[in-house]
Motif scaffolding. Structure first.
Motif, PDB file in Angstrom:
ATOM      1  N   VAL B  91       0.929  -1.273   0.092  1.00 32.01           N
ATOM      2  CA  VAL B  91      -0.049  -0.008  -0.010  1.00 32.01           C
ATOM      3  C   VAL B  91       0.853   1.278  -0.131  1.00 32.01           C
ATOM      4  N   LYS B  92       0.720   1.958  -0.935  1.00 32.10           N
ATOM      5  CA  LYS B  92       1.548   3.175  -1.211  1.00 32.10           C
ATOM      6  C   LYS B  92       0.774   4.289  -0.607  1.00 32.10           C
ATOM      7  N   GLY B  93       1.547   5.301  -0.204  1.00 32.33           N
ATOM      8  CA  GLY B  93       0.745   6.478   0.118  1.00 32.33           C
ATOM      9  C   GLY B  93       1.417   7.379   1.478  1.00 32.33           C
ATOM     10  N   GLU B  94       0.689   8.247   1.990  1.00 32.25           N
ATOM     11  CA  GLU B  94       1.222   9.290   2.847  1.00 32.25           C
ATOM     12  C   GLU B  94       1.277   8.384   4.289  1.00 32.25           C
ATOM     13  N   LYS B  95       2.228   8.577   5.030  1.00 31.16           N
ATOM     14  CA  LYS B  95       2.413   8.049   6.167  1.00 31.16           C
ATOM     15  C   LYS B  95       1.785   8.935   7.393  1.00 31.16           C
ATOM     16  N   THR B  96       0.672   9.430   7.142  1.00 35.22           N
ATOM     17  CA  THR B  96      -0.216  10.320   8.029  1.00 35.22           C
ATOM     18  C   THR B  96      -1.538   9.776   8.264  1.00 35.22           C
ATOM     19  N   LYS B  97      -1.924  10.192   9.438  1.00 36.60           N
ATOM     20  CA  LYS B  97      -3.270   9.598   9.931  1.00 36.60           C
ATOM     21  C   LYS B  97      -4.264  10.378   9.165  1.00 36.60           C
ATOM     22  N   SER B  98      -5.435   9.717   9.397  1.00 36.42           N
ATOM     23  CA  SER B  98      -6.753  10.438   8.553  1.00 36.42           C
ATOM     24  C   SER B  98      -7.259  11.432   9.406  1.00 36.42           C
ATOM     25  N   TYR B 552      -9.525   9.322  -0.505  1.00 36.91           N
ATOM     26  CA  TYR B 552      -9.340  10.778  -0.428  1.00 36.91           C
ATOM     27  C   TYR B 552      -9.688  11.259   0.947  1.00 36.91           C
ATOM     28  N   GLU B 553      -9.257  12.216   1.290  1.00 34.85           N
ATOM     29  CA  GLU B 553      -9.958  12.922   2.430  1.00 34.85           C
ATOM     30  C   GLU B 553     -10.098  14.472   2.192  1.00 34.85           C
ATOM     31  N   GLY B 554     -11.149  15.003   2.652  1.00 32.58           N
ATOM     32  CA  GLY B 554     -11.396  16.482   2.438  1.00 32.58           C
ATOM     33  C   GLY B 554     -11.767  17.255   3.824  1.00 32.58           C
ATOM     34  N   SER B 555     -11.581  18.548   3.868  1.00 34.63           N
ATOM     35  CA  SER B 555     -12.194  19.033   4.828  1.00 34.63           C
ATOM     36  C   SER B 555     -12.354  20.709   4.450  1.00 34.63           C
ATOM     37  N   ILE B 556     -13.246  21.245   5.233  1.00 37.29           N
ATOM     38  CA  ILE B 556     -13.541  22.708   5.312  1.00 37.29           C
ATOM     39  C   ILE B 556     -13.461  23.278   6.633  1.00 37.29           C
ATOM     40  N   GLU B 557     -12.434  24.166   7.001  1.00 31.01           N
ATOM     41  CA  GLU B 557     -12.465  24.814   8.265  1.00 31.01           C
ATOM     42  C   GLU B 557     -12.689  26.240   8.021  1.00 31.01           C
ATOM     43  N   LEU B 558     -13.420  26.615   9.086  1.00 29.68           N
ATOM     44  CA  LEU B 558     -13.666  28.047   9.479  1.00 29.68           C
ATOM     45  C   LEU B 558     -12.961  28.511  10.603  1.00 29.68           C
ATOM     46  N   TYR B 559     -12.528  29.661  10.506  1.00 28.25           N
ATOM     47  CA  TYR B 559     -11.866  30.292  11.653  1.00 28.25           C
ATOM     48  C   TYR B 559     -11.950  31.684  12.010  1.00 28.25           C
ATOM     49  N   TYR B 560     -11.940  32.256  13.280  1.00 28.27           N
ATOM     50  CA  TYR B 560     -12.005  33.728  13.662  1.00 28.27           C
ATOM     51  C   TYR B 560     -11.143  33.805  14.495  1.00 28.27           C
ATOM     52  N   LYS B 561     -10.186  34.991  14.609  1.00 34.11           N
ATOM     53  CA  LYS B 561      -9.032  35.129  15.458  1.00 34.11           C
ATOM     54  C   LYS B 561      -8.885  36.484  15.663  1.00 34.11           C
ATOM     55  N   ASP B 562      -9.002  36.989  16.896  1.00 34.64           N
ATOM     56  CA  ASP B 562      -8.906  38.236  17.336  1.00 34.64           C
ATOM     57  C   ASP B 562      -7.280  38.279  18.121  1.00 34.64           C
ATOM     58  N   MET B 563      -6.761  39.221  18.019  1.00 35.96           N
ATOM     59  CA  MET B 563      -5.322  39.602  18.453  1.00 35.96           C
ATOM     60  C   MET B 563      -5.153  40.809  19.129  1.00 35.96           C
ATOM     61  N   ALA B 597     -11.467  30.692   5.479  1.00 40.27           N
ATOM     62  CA  ALA B 597     -12.183  29.393   5.303  1.00 40.27           C
ATOM     63  C   ALA B 597     -11.073  28.726   4.490  1.00 40.27           C
ATOM     64  N   GLU B 598     -10.712  27.537   4.842  1.00 40.07           N
ATOM     65  CA  GLU B 598      -9.854  26.808   4.280  1.00 40.07           C
ATOM     66  C   GLU B 598     -10.512  25.357   3.651  1.00 40.07           C
ATOM     67  N   PHE B 599     -10.250  25.173   2.587  1.00 41.27           N
ATOM     68  CA  PHE B 599     -10.700  23.903   1.864  1.00 41.27           C
ATOM     69  C   PHE B 599      -9.534  23.267   1.655  1.00 41.27           C
ATOM     70  N   PHE B 600      -9.722  21.911   1.673  1.00 41.92           N
ATOM     71  CA  PHE B 600      -8.314  21.027   1.560  1.00 41.92           C
ATOM     72  C   PHE B 600      -8.797  19.493   1.077  1.00 41.92           C
ATOM     73  N   LEU B 601      -8.250  19.243  -0.178  1.00 37.59           N
ATOM     74  CA  LEU B 601      -8.614  17.797  -0.600  1.00 37.59           C
ATOM     75  C   LEU B 601      -7.291  17.044  -0.680  1.00 37.59           C
ATOM     76  N   LYS B 602      -7.304  15.916  -0.318  1.00 35.25           N
ATOM     77  CA  LYS B 602      -6.029  15.075  -0.335  1.00 35.25           C
ATOM     78  C   LYS B 602      -6.317  13.605  -0.719  1.00 35.25           C
ATOM     79  N   ARG B 603      -5.558  13.328  -1.718  1.00 37.72           N
ATOM     80  CA  ARG B 603      -5.538  12.026  -2.024  1.00 37.72           C
ATOM     81  C   ARG B 603      -4.171  11.160  -1.484  1.00 37.72           C
ATOM     82  N   ARG B 604      -4.668  10.327  -0.438  1.00 38.82           N
ATOM     83  CA  ARG B 604      -3.975   9.693   0.591  1.00 38.82           C
ATOM     84  C   ARG B 604      -3.063   8.446  -0.141  1.00 38.82           C
TER      85      ARG B 604
END
Lengths: 347, 783
Positions: B91-98, B552-563, B597-604
């Motif tokens: 099995v080839k692929g990324e050595k990272t967790k889902s 594949y794995e995909g994600s959508i993350e939204l963030y708000y940060k006050d500094m 907003a961050e969009f991410f699609l990965k083929r593992r």
């Protein structure tokens, strides 16, 4: 590295002086930049068009008052950064018809407006000498300056002078004091040896003893008063090179030596500014030295002015506007204590 | 109630003995798993019974072990890499967790082995550059040290190398990172939802773990590139008890460039180089005690020597050094302790002279630290971590010295600044139900600036009118605060999960930057009387999904940060303002905020792996002293940011890699108006960062050619032909940087031309770009 700032192009940074760290730090940036590109040798650059936002026009004051001299005030306006630079555009910068008054000790002088269209060619040369504006410009456009023709209206050491200007519906005010002059202990010429075997080009040197009070500000100016073969005086007026503004933050009460390169006018076009003599005085020159003492606000203006002009468009510096002492506009109203001396340039 | 016992131990690579970080030990009967910690340790407390432990890690053969739990059991699990000849089933692929399974929010792992097949500038494999391809992480293209995470500045990233803080993570003004990938085992980036264990920075954590070194046999690897060479050696000191790794690198631009520099030219004799050394050794006293000692030392040196009388000479060295010593102790099967002692040092200095004048400037920071970290595993639903951290900081904000001949100017050397920083924390990763998991933590941090300190007292005009001296250890200013951290995951179904996080972070150190380009002249400044600690509060929400049987794995993350309590230099400030003044005299303070907003699609899995990331974000700042308090875009504000990373394994010899980035142009402050004083052109600036440079985009490609991993050996006696693994392997990496030769803006300046009279005056805007298309070739070897 194919990158120059305005200051470099004019040769004013060519021989950096280390008297105060300011100049060095300007160079640090250039060196770091060189460090980035030297080893990689791949940097390139191109002309681009930038679309800058509009900003409202402001008036700019350039006014001085010195002991025994009448006040001189030039009033101009800001222009869009990429506005045309033809002679009409430049001439349009100058504001005429302003009411300019100087008030001191309860008496008010209304300054006289003198416009270049009224001057004959020999007076234009004198006006150029007095204002630092080029003869070409004064002859080609109607440029007005404001001064006092009454011989009793001259600056006195220690006096405070208030400036009021009203023109085109705007009012501008400022206040300045003429500080005590600080004499130079001695002045001399020394070869720079920038190129091996050179025996003619050098810098002006001086020794100064700073008074033991904190807060003294200085500005240096020099003028070559010898003549070229064609009979013209080499410099028509005193010129302060960039970076010739100091205060005594680090040198309070000390006696020390410093050197100065030869400054040049932006509107100058001196033949010596386009060859190896750029930035240098030469054996045979006679230099009239004018060492000026200035107050804190005036120091702030001239030092930020030096930095602003020297860093034109350079993103390595924090963008900084010149600190003006004019309320309602930009520019400077400077009382200056004056010490004069002369250097004969011998090797 | 049933009796409970604990199964615990280490998960390691069977061939090298390297501890496996973040491997999951799965208890098949319970459908639950526990993860290994940073030292490969795991612990699961279960009701007595018979269980099957399954350890899965991509690139390794699945390991199953039965355990009959009637007493506490110690089980060290050794994973073997999938055998190369069994190519078909590998099995080839990324050595990272889902991402879908973990509670971690905004956490990314980078597979180190993948790095070498990605294109790199001049063939220099670079960890910092690779993480900048992840969504939410931004770079500024070339020539910029540091990276920006979710609107945070480069000083807000906690960069740890084996637990030691690295203050300046780049060489050559940001072109290359200080981390030598050959010596790195694990890279973890946390851009939000920071666990309570980490602190002292408001934006992100980049934790880099060095390899321990092979404890079974001696190996080496290295490479020869266009501008540098590197060599790594590792092996056992005492077999299966103790091992070492040493990795070194040096550039030779200075040596290569020398013949091309005209000896007559002004700056002949100038040169630049950097080198760095990573070293680590460990000793396993028993299964209960293990010691590690790791160190990093790196220096950049730039010399400028004018060879003519009167021309200037400069020497500018800078660099980091870190040393960390660690002790792992297992108190019992449920309690693991790691104690780390740290020394970290960063120095920048600049010395120049010309004629009779000399000038020097130096700045730096030195830390002495201690971290005590307990991992407690009371039962399979809880993973508790608590401990304390202490650091003694010594800052040299900026020291200036000037002399004219023998007359030194009276610039007070600003005293070094001393500070205590401490924190206690507790966190629990709690499996509340099979669907809901929460990581909740609390951190309490404390900071004190202590004497000796010479405080200048100034009048309204800024003149020094007196001073106050603080004695050694006397408190000048102190701050403390609570930092709550929560992140949670709710599993919708096998393939979907929702995550949310909240955290408050405090930061007691600030990086003040004079220029719009990160330079080593940037100065680290501690909190103190006028400089309040930076504070950030971040809210994030994300949806994670596995697709096509986890291919594949995909994600959508939204963030708000006050500094809050952000710093900038006042307009027109420059480094020499530091003399005869308090270290914080030239700073102005304000606040900032960022959302996106961050969009991410990965083929593992598969021959083709990689990802596509897109970030939409907005970052602004508001300072009363800048633009009269009008909000302005931050220097690292980028509306759009796209990155594509792809790797393709054609066969066992050829691997291809490609990366593409696009981002909105950098904000810059340009003059809007001009006027003339004394006949010279003066620029009048308006809104800070009111101008955008052209967008940044670039495509890089790489191809790696390896020799065959196996060879056929004919037995001399029997004539039998067998296939064996090659002991010595080498590869060539060909890469092309900036394939379509885009001129990306580095900075813009204005040129004036024509000074003879007015009519000739020409003003032009010029854009400087650094790298045009740049091919490179690197030869790598391992044995």
């Amino acid at each position: 590295m194919f990158f120059t700032t305005e200051a470099q192009r004019h040769g004013e940074m060519r021989s950096s002086r280390a008297t105060l760290p300011t100049t060095y730090l300007m160079n640090v940036k250039l060196i770091l930049l060189a460090a980035i590109s030297l080893p990689l040798l791949t940097s390139c650059e191109k002309d681009i068009t930038v679309d800058l936002p509009q900003a409202p026009e402001q008036f700019v004051v350039e006014g001085t008052i010195e002991p025994g001299k009448p006040p001189f005030v030039i009033l101009t306006r800001t222009q869009s950064f990429f506005a045309p630079t033809d002679i009409n555009s430049i001439a349009n910068m100058f504001v005429s018809g302003a009411t300019v008054t100087v008030t001191s000790n309860g008496s008010t002088w209304t300054l006289d407006q003198i416009c270049s269209d009224l001057l004959d060619s020999s007076t234009i040369v004198l006006a150029a000498e007095a204002t630092g504006l080029s003869v070409d410009l004064l002859a080609a456009a109607n440029i007005c300056i404001y001064t006092a023709l009454d011989p009793s209206h001259v600056g006195v050491i220690g006096q405070t002078y208030r400036l009021d200007i009203s023109a085109e519906g705007k009012t501008l005010t400022s206040e300045t004091t003429i500080p005590n002059p600080v004499p130079l202990d001695s002045v001399w010429f020394k070869l720079a040896l920038e190129t091996p075997g050179d025996d003619s080009l050098g810098l002006a040197w001086a020794r100064i003893t700073d008074p033991d009070t904190i807060g003294n500000g200085y500005r240096w100016a020099a003028q070559r008063i010898n003549h070229r073969a064609n009979g013209e005086m080499k410099d028509l007026n005193y010129i302060s090179p960039l970076g010739s503004t100091y205060n005594d933050k680090y040198v309070n009460g000390l006696t020390f030596d410093f050197n100065e390169i030869r400054g040049q006018q932006f509107f100058g076009g001196n033949p010596e500014d386009n060859n190896a003599e750029q930035g240098f005085f030469k054996v045979g020159d006679t230099i009239a030295v004018k060492a000026m003492s200035i107050g804190r606000k005036e120091y702030d203006f001239y030092s930020t002015y030096d930095a602003n002009v020297g860093a034109l468009g350079d993103l390595f510096s924090t963008p900084a506007n010149v600190k003006s002492n004019i309320t309602g506009g930009l520019g400077i109203w400077a009382g200056r204590g004056v010490y004069l001396d002369t250097i004969i340039c011998v090797p | 109630m049933a009796q409970r016992h604990t199964v615990s131990g280490y998960v390691t690579d069977s061939a090298t003995g390297e501890a496996m970080i973040g491997a999951t030990v799965f208890i098949q009967e319970l459908n639950k798993g526990v993860g290994t910690n940073n030292y490969g340790y795991y612990s699961a407390t279960l009701d007595d019974g018979t269980y099957t432990l399954v350890v899965k890690y991509i690139g390794y053969a699945e390991l199953k072990r039965a355990v009959d739990l009637t007493a506490d059991r110690k089980m060290n699990l050794k994973l073997s890499t999938t055998v190369q000849v069994m190519q078909a089933v590998e099995v080839k692929g990324e050595k990272t967790k889902s991402q879908t399974e973990s509670t971690d929010m905004g956490r990314m792992d980078v597979d180190v082995t993948k790095l070498q097949t990605l294109p790199a500038l001049l063939g220099e494999v670079d960890i910092l550059k690779t993480i900048q391809y992840l969504p939410g992480v931004k770079s500024n293209g070339e020539g910029n040290s540091g990276f920006y995470v979710r609107g945070g500045g480069p000083d807000q990233n906690l960069i740890l190398l084996d637990e030691a803080t690295v203050y300046n993570a780049s060489h050559l003004f940001g072109f290359f990172s200080v981390f030598n990938a050959d010596a790195v085992k694990d890279i973890e980036l946390i851009k939000g939802g920071m666990p309570a264990y980490y602190g002292g920075r408001t934006s992100s954590v980049l934790a880099i773990t060095m390899k321990d070194g092979n404890d079974k046999e001696f190996h080496g690897q290295g490479g020869i590139g266009l501008i540098s060479s590197r060599l790594t050696l590792e092996g056992p000191i005492v077999k299966e008890k103790s091992s070492f790794i040493v990795s070194a690198r040096r550039t030779y631009i200075d040596v290569l460039a020398k013949p091309f520099i005209n000896p007559e030219s002004t700056f002949a004799g100038s040169g630049y180089y950097f080198y760095d050394i990573n070293a680590k050794a460990n000793y396993r006293l028993s299964d209960k005690d293990r010691f590690f000692l790791s160190g990093y030392f790196g220096r950049d040196v730039f010399n400028l020597s004018g060879n003519q009388p009167g021309s200037p000479n400069f020497k500018i060295p800078w660099g980091n050094a870190t040393v960390s010593g660690r002790w792992n102790h297992v108190f019992g099967p449920k309690l693991f302790l790691n104690t780390t002692a740290i020394v970290s040092d960063y120095k920048f200095s600049f010395a120049g002279n010309q004629d009779q004048f000399g000038f020097s400037l130096s700045s730096g920071i030195r830390d002495y630290g201690l971290k005590v970290d307990f991992n407690q595993y009371p039962n399979i639903r809880h993973n508790v971590r608590y401990g304390f951290q202490y650091t003694y900081h010594i800052y040299t904000p900026s020291t200036v010295a000037v002399n004219s001949g023998d007359v030194p100017f009276s610039i007070d050397t600003p005293s070094k600044l001393n500070a205590h920083e401490a924190a206690v924390y507790v966190q629990d990763d709690f499996d509340v139900t099979d669907r809901f998991r929460i990581n909740v933590g609390l951190r309490f941090s404390f900071f004190a600036h202590v004497g000796p300190y010479h405080e200048y007292i100034t009048n309204a005009a800024g003149d020094n009118i007196g001073f106050k001296d603080y004695s050694s250890g006397e408190t000048v200013a102190q701050y403390s605060g609570l930092e709550p951290r929560v992140s949670m995951r709710y599993t919708l179904d096998k393939r979907n999960s929702i995550k949310a996080s909240f955290n408050r972070n405090l930061q007691y150190v600030h990086l003040a930057s004079f220029s719009s380009i990160g330079l080593p002249t940037d100065t680290w400044i501690p909190s103190g009387k006028n400089v309040k600690p930076q504070e950030a509060v971040q809210y994030a929400l994300g949806w994670f999904r596995d697709l096509k049987e986890r291919k594949y794995e995909g994600s959508i993350e939204l963030y708000y940060k006050d500094m809050a309590n952000q710093i900038e230099y006042a307009e027109g400030a420059s480094p020499q303002d530091g003399g005869n003044a308090n270290y914080d005299n030239a700073l102005v303070f304000g606040k900032g905020w960022s959302y996106g907003a961050e969009f991410f699609l990965k083929r593992r899995l598969g021959k083709l792996t990689g990802w596509v990331g897109y970030t939409w974000s907005k970052t602004e700042r508001e300072f009363p002293a800048i633009d009269n308090g009008v909000a302005f875009p931050s220097r690292w504000d980028r509306r759009h940011d796209v990155s594509v990373v792809a790797g393709y394994e054609l066969n066992d010899r050829w691997t291809f890699g490609g990366t593409f980035v696009y981002s909105t142009g950098q904000a810059a402050t340009l003059p809007v108006q001009r006027y003339f004083i004394e006949g010279r052109l003066v620029s009048e600036f308006t809104q800070r960062n009111g101008f955008r440079m052209a967008p940044y985009n670039r495509l890089d490609l790489a191809a790696t050619l390896k020799n065959r991993p196996t060879k056929e050996v004919t037995d001399k006696v029997t004539g039998e032909v067998t296939t064996v693994q090659r002991k010595y392997r080498s590869s060539w990496t060909f890469s092309i940087y900036n394939v379509y030769n885009r001129s990306n803006p580095y900075f813009i300046y204005f040129a004036t031309e024509g000074d003879s009279g007015l009519s000739g005056l020409q003003l032009t805007a010029r854009q400087v770009s650094l790298f045009s298309i740049l091919p490179s070739i690197t030869w790598n070897f391992e044995f």
